[in-house]
Design an enzyme around this catalytic site. Structure first.
Site: not given
Ligand code: PRP
Length: 173
Positions: A40, A95-96, A99-101, A103-104, A127, A148, A161
């Protein structure tokens, strides 16, 4: 389906100018390793680094989450790891979206063990309403509602994308 514009191309580019100036100042006199988190972030990262005038080494990382992201922050598979040795280097993860955090949080934990001199994070979008695993975003483009979103690197089933703006995908109408 329809796509409503949430953040225009001009708004994105203007914000990236600001972020790039800030990054340029913060890393003055330092060698910077930028890590683009695929897929992303590829467009945001490309636009951002072309505006930062400091010397930059770029590398890529790809990870995918599996299992229940609400339960643990451990469920992340690294699909593509870095080539560069980051020990004693100044790292900027790009990062793009956070969201929930999940991944990071995972990536930061993994990279932290490789003893970099510093790690900071740039994310185009955040978000807040979805955040479960708190991460500190040092360079944030835009905080958005729980919508979304697609475009500017973000996809819906691999598509959209390439849009130069951030849009909200709507199934109806
Ligand atoms: C997206 C995005 C982040 C992650 C954020 O990646 O690029 O890496 O989700 O979500 P989180 O904060 O809940 O972990 P995605 O898995 O959709 O893959 P992509 O980047 O290849 O589109």
């Amino acid at each position: 389906m329809a796509i409503d514009t949430l953040i225009s191309e001009a708004q994105i580019q203007e914000r990236i100018d600001d972020l790039a100036k800030q990054i340029e100042q913060d890393y003055q006199g330092k060698d910077l390793v930028v890590i683009c988190v695929l897929n992303g972030a590829f467009i945001f990262c490309a636009d951002l680094i072309r505006r930062v005038k400091n010397p930059i080494y770029v590398d890529f990382m790809k990870a995918s989450s599996y299992g229940d992201s609400t339960v643990s922050s451990g469920n992340l598979k690294v699909d593509l790891d870095l080539k560069v040795d980051i020990e004693n280097k100044h790292i900027l993860l790009v990062e793009d979206i956070v969201d929930t955090g999940l991944t990071l949080t995972n990536i930061l934990e993994r990279l932290g063990k490789r003893k970099p001199a510093s790690i900071k994070l740039a994310s185009l979008l955040y978000k807040e309403a979805r955040n479960i695993h708190p991460v500190n975003i040092d360079y944030l483009g835009f905080a958005i509602d729980d919508l979304f979103v697609i475009g500017y690197g973000l996809d819906y089933a691999g598509k959209y994308r390439e849009l130069p703006y951030i849009g909200v995908y709507r199934e109806d109408s």
